[in-house]
Enzyme design. Structure first.
Site, PDB file in Angstrom:
ATOM      1  N   PHE A 151       5.187   0.777   0.180  1.00  0.00           N
ATOM      2  CA  PHE A 151       6.248   0.516   1.433  1.00  0.00           C
ATOM      3  C   PHE A 151       5.308   0.265   2.734  1.00  0.00           C
ATOM      4  O   PHE A 151       5.574   1.439   3.529  1.00  0.00           O
ATOM      5  CB  PHE A 151       7.544   1.296   1.712  1.00  0.00           C
ATOM      6  N   TYR A 195      11.210  -4.915 -11.750  1.00  0.00           N
ATOM      7  CA  TYR A 195      11.385  -5.484 -10.547  1.00  0.00           C
ATOM      8  C   TYR A 195      11.783  -6.799 -11.322  1.00  0.00           C
ATOM      9  O   TYR A 195      11.346  -7.858 -12.140  1.00  0.00           O
ATOM     10  CB  TYR A 195      10.332  -6.027 -10.417  1.00  0.00           C
TER      11      TYR A 195
HETATM   12  N1  LIG Z   1       5.139   2.390  -6.927  1.00  0.00           N
HETATM   13  C1  LIG Z   1       7.122   2.258  -6.322  1.00  0.00           C
HETATM   14  O1  LIG Z   1       7.533   3.250  -6.940  1.00  0.00           O
HETATM   15  C2  LIG Z   1       7.204   1.161  -5.620  1.00  0.00           C
HETATM   16  C3  LIG Z   1       8.110   1.785  -4.629  1.00  0.00           C
HETATM   17  C4  LIG Z   1       8.481   0.757  -4.078  1.00  0.00           C
HETATM   18  C5  LIG Z   1       8.070  -1.119  -4.084  1.00  0.00           C
HETATM   19  N2  LIG Z   1       6.347  -0.667  -4.692  1.00  0.00           N
HETATM   20  C6  LIG Z   1       5.827  -1.732  -4.066  1.00  0.00           C
HETATM   21  O2  LIG Z   1       4.903  -1.973  -3.135  1.00  0.00           O
HETATM   22  C7  LIG Z   1       5.520  -3.227  -3.183  1.00  0.00           C
HETATM   23  C8  LIG Z   1       5.671  -3.035  -1.120  1.00  0.00           C
HETATM   24  O3  LIG Z   1       6.680  -2.840  -1.284  1.00  0.00           O
HETATM   25  P1  LIG Z   1       7.502  -3.611  -0.135  1.00  0.00           P
HETATM   26  O4  LIG Z   1       7.897  -5.216  -0.844  1.00  0.00           O
HETATM   27  O5  LIG Z   1       9.672  -3.389  -0.192  1.00  0.00           O
HETATM   28  O6  LIG Z   1       8.221  -3.219   1.285  1.00  0.00           O
HETATM   29  P2  LIG Z   1       7.064  -3.231   2.306  1.00  0.00           P
HETATM   30  O7  LIG Z   1       5.853  -4.252   2.070  1.00  0.00           O
HETATM   31  O8  LIG Z   1       6.602  -2.256   3.017  1.00  0.00           O
HETATM   32  O9  LIG Z   1       7.975  -4.559   3.647  1.00  0.00           O
HETATM   33  C9  LIG Z   1       8.139  -5.899   2.967  1.00  0.00           C
HETATM   34  C10 LIG Z   1       9.519  -6.405   3.755  1.00  0.00           C
HETATM   35  O10 LIG Z   1       8.794  -6.669   5.518  1.00  0.00           O
HETATM   36  C11 LIG Z   1       9.488  -7.794   4.565  1.00  0.00           C
HETATM   37  N3  LIG Z   1       8.035  -8.805   5.267  1.00  0.00           N
HETATM   38  C12 LIG Z   1       6.534  -8.569   4.671  1.00  0.00           C
HETATM   39  N4  LIG Z   1       5.782  -9.107   5.775  1.00  0.00           N
HETATM   40  C13 LIG Z   1       6.494  -9.624   6.985  1.00  0.00           C
HETATM   41  C14 LIG Z   1       6.115 -10.207   8.127  1.00  0.00           C
HETATM   42  N5  LIG Z   1       4.409 -10.099   7.850  1.00  0.00           N
HETATM   43  N6  LIG Z   1       6.632 -10.475   8.733  1.00  0.00           N
HETATM   44  C15 LIG Z   1       7.806  -9.801   9.068  1.00  0.00           C
HETATM   45  N7  LIG Z   1       8.825  -9.585   7.894  1.00  0.00           N
HETATM   46  C16 LIG Z   1       7.878  -9.401   6.297  1.00  0.00           C
HETATM   47  C17 LIG Z   1       9.479  -8.172   4.014  1.00  0.00           C
HETATM   48  O11 LIG Z   1      10.371  -9.450   4.250  1.00  0.00           O
HETATM   49  P3  LIG Z   1      10.366 -11.208   3.704  1.00  0.00           P
HETATM   50  O12 LIG Z   1      10.654 -11.540   2.626  1.00  0.00           O
HETATM   51  O13 LIG Z   1      11.108 -12.172   4.719  1.00  0.00           O
HETATM   52  O14 LIG Z   1       8.850 -11.315   4.143  1.00  0.00           O
HETATM   53  C18 LIG Z   1      10.571  -7.842   3.481  1.00  0.00           C
HETATM   54  O15 LIG Z   1      11.731  -7.460   3.676  1.00  0.00           O
HETATM   55  C19 LIG Z   1       5.892  -4.309  -3.655  1.00  0.00           C
HETATM   56  O16 LIG Z   1       6.474  -5.353  -3.773  1.00  0.00           O
HETATM   57  C20 LIG Z   1       6.334  -3.763  -4.638  1.00  0.00           C
HETATM   58  O17 LIG Z   1       4.757  -4.014  -5.623  1.00  0.00           O
HETATM   59  C21 LIG Z   1       6.551   0.512  -5.598  1.00  0.00           C
END
Ligand SMILES: NC(=O)c1ccc[n+]([C@@H]2O[C@H](COP(=O)([O-])OP(=O)(O)OC[C@H]3O[C@@H](n4cnc5c(N)ncnc54)[C@H](OP(=O)(O)O)[C@@H]3O)[C@@H](O)[C@H]2O)c1
Length: 292
Positions: free
Chosen positions: A216, A71
């Protein structure tokens, strides 16, 4: 019921707790992938803001923080260190190795043992610790024998560099194969109300008492937007669509640990407040029928 006395205000306490890698943490965690630069590459535009965001998560009662060497790369781990070091005892920071990012969005899987070792050693350095409570294989590399990848993590555990081993984006067969080699502490797979390809993995983990970390959880954003498929129910119960998405996950299984990611403090506060949103059996049924 034993009163939850851990620090942090009470917001996240309603999400309940789970034991991961020997620590008891609240089930609603924080994904720290978005505290880095645009396109998940390089330094954040507002570095001080990223540091404040991570601190705010802990203030809200978050004690499970997910990061990875890739990251930024490396930037998320450095921001976490800046925000929280020396780490409060109750906070579990998990990181992972086994992926490269050679440019914005240019990812590759690399599970060669010597790379996994280097990743772990450099994560220790960046996080400023001599022991990582939970270290995860970021992805299984099909080009490298599975037992060599797990075997290197076992070696790192025996050396005391890591406390427990987690797997990412795995099938049930891969979890079973890994558990024949060593103890597995957690599984982290993509899962949300609109993306349920790993239902069998979740069910296996629930049966086996293994924590299932869902990445996600907002399907990368659409579930949280004003046109979210969850908007009608959210409006009826005076919650936001993001909160309904997270409340649904928390209700889906007792071993579920969603890790919503955000770069915004307002979104973080909204997301952690999902811990207090309770969906009735009828509402869960409605969501499962309408969205599942
Ligand atoms: N193990 C793996 O292979 C893997 C892969 C990918 C991710 N991950 C982990 O999973 C975590 C979550 O994934 P993610 O952050 O990509 O996806 P997510 O949590 O499903 O969604 C994040 C997205 O939603 C928006 N968002 C978040 N809260 C919001 C709200 N209350 N209202 C409106 N928009 C909102 C964020 O934008 P804003 O920034 O504008 O809030 C961002 O664009 C990552 O941070 C990482 O730690 C792990």
């Amino acid at each position: 019921m034993v009163q939850d006395q851990r620090p942090g205000n009470r917001v996240n306490h309603a999400s309940g707790t789970i034991e991961i890698a020997g620590k008891t943490v609240h089930r609603l965690g924080f994904g720290a992938m978005r505290v880095v630069g645009p396109d998940l590459w390089g330094e954040p535009v507002d570095r001080a803001g990223s540091v404040r965001l991570v601190r705010r998560a802990v203030e809200l009662g978050v004690d499970f923080i997910d990061t990875a060497a890739v990251y930024g790369p490396h930037v998320s781990e450095v921001i976490i260190r800046e925000a929280l070091h020396p780490y409060p005892e109750h906070v579990l920071i998990t990181t992972k190795g086994g992926q490269t990012q050679s440019g914005p969005g240019v990812y590759a899987t690399l599970g060669r043992p010597e790379f996994l070792r280097q990743e772990c050693v450099l994560s220790l350095r960046r996080l400023g610790v001599d022991h990582i409570d939970l270290y995860q294989l970021h992805q299984v590399d099909p080009k490298v024998p599975f037992e060599d990848q797990i075997g290197e993590l076992v070696q790192l555990k025996e050396e005391g560099k890591i406390g427990a081993i987690g797997l990412n984006e795995v099938t049930v067969d891969q979890i079973v194969a890994a558990r024949r080699i060593t103890e597995i502490a957690s599984v982290e797979n993509q899962y949300s109300i609109t993306e349920r390809k790993h239902e069998d993995v979740l069910d296996y983990c629930t049966r086996e008492g293994l924590p299932f970390v869902s990445w996600f959880p907002l399907d990368m954003g659409p579930l949280a937007q004003p046109d979210s498929p969850l908007r009608d129910l959210a409006a009826r119960i005076d919650a936001t669509p993001a909160q309904v998405a997270l409340a649904w996950l928390l209700a889906r299984a007792e071993n579920m640990v969603p890790i919503p990611g955000t770069s915004s403090t307002a979104h973080l506060e909204e997301n952690i407040a999902a811990a207090t949103v309770r969906l009735s059996p009828a509402q869960l049924k409605e969501l499962n029928t309408a969205v599942g």
